[in-house]
Design an enzyme around this catalytic site. Structure first.
Site, mmCIF file in Angstrom:
data_model
loop_
_atom_site.group_PDB
_atom_site.id
_atom_site.type_symbol
_atom_site.label_atom_id
_atom_site.label_comp_id
_atom_site.label_asym_id
_atom_site.label_seq_id
_atom_site.Cartn_x
_atom_site.Cartn_y
_atom_site.Cartn_z
ATOM 1 N N GLY A 196 0.824 -1.209 0.000
ATOM 2 C CA GLY A 196 0.000 0.000 0.000
ATOM 3 C C GLY A 196 0.851 1.248 0.000
ATOM 4 C CB THR A 233 -0.057 7.529 2.089
ATOM 5 O OG1 THR A 233 1.338 7.645 2.350
ATOM 6 C CG2 THR A 233 -0.694 6.602 3.092
ATOM 7 C CD GLN A 282 -6.791 11.138 9.591
ATOM 8 O OE1 GLN A 282 -7.219 10.432 10.487
ATOM 9 N NE2 GLN A 282 -6.403 12.365 9.813
ATOM 10 C CE1 TYR A 314 -3.269 3.955 3.005
ATOM 11 C CE2 TYR A 314 -4.746 4.537 4.805
ATOM 12 C CZ TYR A 314 -3.706 3.774 4.308
ATOM 13 O OH TYR A 314 -3.104 2.819 5.108
HETATM 14 N N1 NAP Z 1 1.728 1.842 9.102
HETATM 15 C C1 NAP Z 1 0.500 2.065 9.498
HETATM 16 O O1 NAP Z 1 0.243 2.744 10.490
HETATM 17 C C2 NAP Z 1 -0.659 1.477 8.749
HETATM 18 C C3 NAP Z 1 -1.938 1.646 9.292
HETATM 19 C C4 NAP Z 1 -3.011 1.088 8.639
HETATM 20 C C5 NAP Z 1 -2.816 0.372 7.487
HETATM 21 N N2 NAP Z 1 -1.564 0.230 6.977
HETATM 22 C C6 NAP Z 1 -1.421 -0.545 5.737
HETATM 23 O O2 NAP Z 1 -0.523 -1.611 5.971
HETATM 24 C C7 NAP Z 1 0.179 -1.904 4.768
HETATM 25 C C8 NAP Z 1 1.682 -1.870 5.030
HETATM 26 O O3 NAP Z 1 2.018 -0.586 5.523
HETATM 27 P P1 NAP Z 1 3.498 -0.220 5.993
HETATM 28 O O4 NAP Z 1 3.357 0.911 6.927
HETATM 29 O O5 NAP Z 1 4.235 -1.450 6.400
HETATM 30 O O6 NAP Z 1 4.092 0.349 4.603
HETATM 31 P P2 NAP Z 1 5.597 0.648 4.179
HETATM 32 O O7 NAP Z 1 6.522 0.543 5.338
HETATM 33 O O8 NAP Z 1 5.534 1.927 3.406
HETATM 34 O O9 NAP Z 1 5.929 -0.558 3.171
HETATM 35 C C9 NAP Z 1 5.159 -0.696 2.009
HETATM 36 C C10 NAP Z 1 5.506 -1.976 1.297
HETATM 37 O O10 NAP Z 1 4.632 -2.075 0.151
HETATM 38 C C11 NAP Z 1 5.415 -2.210 -1.015
HETATM 39 N N3 NAP Z 1 4.728 -1.606 -2.146
HETATM 40 C C12 NAP Z 1 4.322 -0.306 -2.300
HETATM 41 N N4 NAP Z 1 3.739 -0.140 -3.506
HETATM 42 C C13 NAP Z 1 3.781 -1.349 -4.119
HETATM 43 C C14 NAP Z 1 3.393 -1.817 -5.405
HETATM 44 N N5 NAP Z 1 2.813 -1.018 -6.310
HETATM 45 N N6 NAP Z 1 3.617 -3.127 -5.718
HETATM 46 C C15 NAP Z 1 4.213 -3.953 -4.844
HETATM 47 N N7 NAP Z 1 4.610 -3.581 -3.610
HETATM 48 C C16 NAP Z 1 4.409 -2.281 -3.263
HETATM 49 C C17 NAP Z 1 6.748 -1.543 -0.703
HETATM 50 O O11 NAP Z 1 7.754 -2.018 -1.589
HETATM 51 P P3 NAP Z 1 9.174 -1.198 -1.744
HETATM 52 O O12 NAP Z 1 9.955 -1.506 -0.485
HETATM 53 O O13 NAP Z 1 9.777 -1.763 -2.966
HETATM 54 O O14 NAP Z 1 8.811 0.259 -1.856
HETATM 55 C C18 NAP Z 1 6.923 -2.000 0.747
HETATM 56 O O15 NAP Z 1 7.425 -3.337 0.771
HETATM 57 C C19 NAP Z 1 -0.292 -0.876 3.744
HETATM 58 O O16 NAP Z 1 -1.336 -1.427 2.966
HETATM 59 C C20 NAP Z 1 -0.824 0.253 4.593
HETATM 60 O O17 NAP Z 1 -1.783 1.002 3.922
HETATM 61 C C21 NAP Z 1 -0.477 0.768 7.576
#
Ligand code: NAP
Length: 240
Positions: free
Chosen positions: A84, A86, A141, A147
């Protein structure tokens, strides 16, 4: 033979914790990522889990990626749609590209991956699909119409696909994390983050492994009666 899982965005953040939790559960994991080769290589060295690069927003790339994983590791039994992005901004400042990128990757990615694996799961009469939604898809939000729409869409997608999979042993569930300590949240300005944490009843950000634990539960053999559910893991911030 061990089950095979694909974790999208599985090389860092919440996805890395999910990849590790599934590996610890005895599952063979393929971790997908988008383009950060350096982080992916470090992840593979650290964990021994192979990383596969493709864009989940690209329908054909998902089909090809799943085919490659299946040729190398065996039929895919489990998909965790975690990738995902943002692209925040109020609607006045949000460009059409910001809207479309988030819908294409966050929501479209779930469709593209499910479309690639569902026929095989259905034929083999076993499958687990877990989609990572968000508290912001449940509550909305400010500055995130793209998002919130994508994540809210994931919750609806989950309930609809769960109905299609139920008779075939394919469960489909969602997790709605609150604010988790990852790179994505590190990008939020400190003053905004302080205000967010002040509204979390447990008084802290969540940790990636706290989401991963729930994913491992939903993907287990014993998870077969849980389908169409959305599990909120948010420190009590939004009781849905
Ligand atoms: N962190 C939070 O507080 C939170 C809260 C609610 C929901 N979420 C959801 O949880 C999930 C993970 O979040 P996170 O915080 O761990 O994110 P993150 O640290 O930004 O990591 C995102 C991951 O997704 C990959 N990615 C992004 N775009 C992609 C694409 N088009 N195709 C394939 N892979 C892709 C990135 O790959 P690269 O490393 O190659 O960029 C990375 O491995 C997301 O869906 C996010 O919306 C997060």
């Amino acid at each position: 033979m061990a089950r095979v899982a694909v974790v999208t965005g599985g090389t860092r953040g919440i996805g890395e914790a999910i990849s590790l939790a599934l590996k610890e559960a005895g599952i063979t994991v393929a971790a997908n990522y988008a383009g950060n080769d350096e982080k992916a290589a470090a992840f593979t060295e650290r964990t021994g889990i192979k990383a596969y690069k493709w864009d989940v927003g690209d329908f054909d790339a998902c089909a090809a990626g799943v085919a490659q994983v299946e040729a190398e590791l065996g039929p895919v039994d489990i998909v965790v749609n975690n990738a995902g992005i943002t692209r925040d901004g109020t609607i006045l400042k949000m460009t059409r590209d910001m809207w479309e990128d988030v819908i294409r990757i966050n929501l479209g990615g779930c469709f593209n991956m499910a479309h690639a694996v569902f026929p095989g799961m259905r034929t083999r009469k076993w499958g687990r699909i877990v989609n990572i939604g968000s508290i912001n898809g449940q509550a909305g939000q400010y500055g995130q119409v793209n998002y919130a729409a994508a994540k809210s869409g994931i919750h609806g997608f989950t309930k609809a696909l769960a109905q299609e999979g139920a008779r075939f042993g394919v469960t489909v569930n969602a997790i709605a994390p609150g604010y988790i300590d990852t790179d994505m949240v590190a990008a939020v300005p400190t003053d905004v983050l302080e205000k967010i944490v002040a509204k979390i009843p447990v008084g802290r950000l969540g940790q990636a492994h706290e989401i991963a634990r729930a994913v491992a539960f939903l993907c287990a053999e014993e998870g077969g009666f849980v389908t169409g559910s959305t599990l909120s893991i948010n420190g009590g911030q939004h009781m849905y």
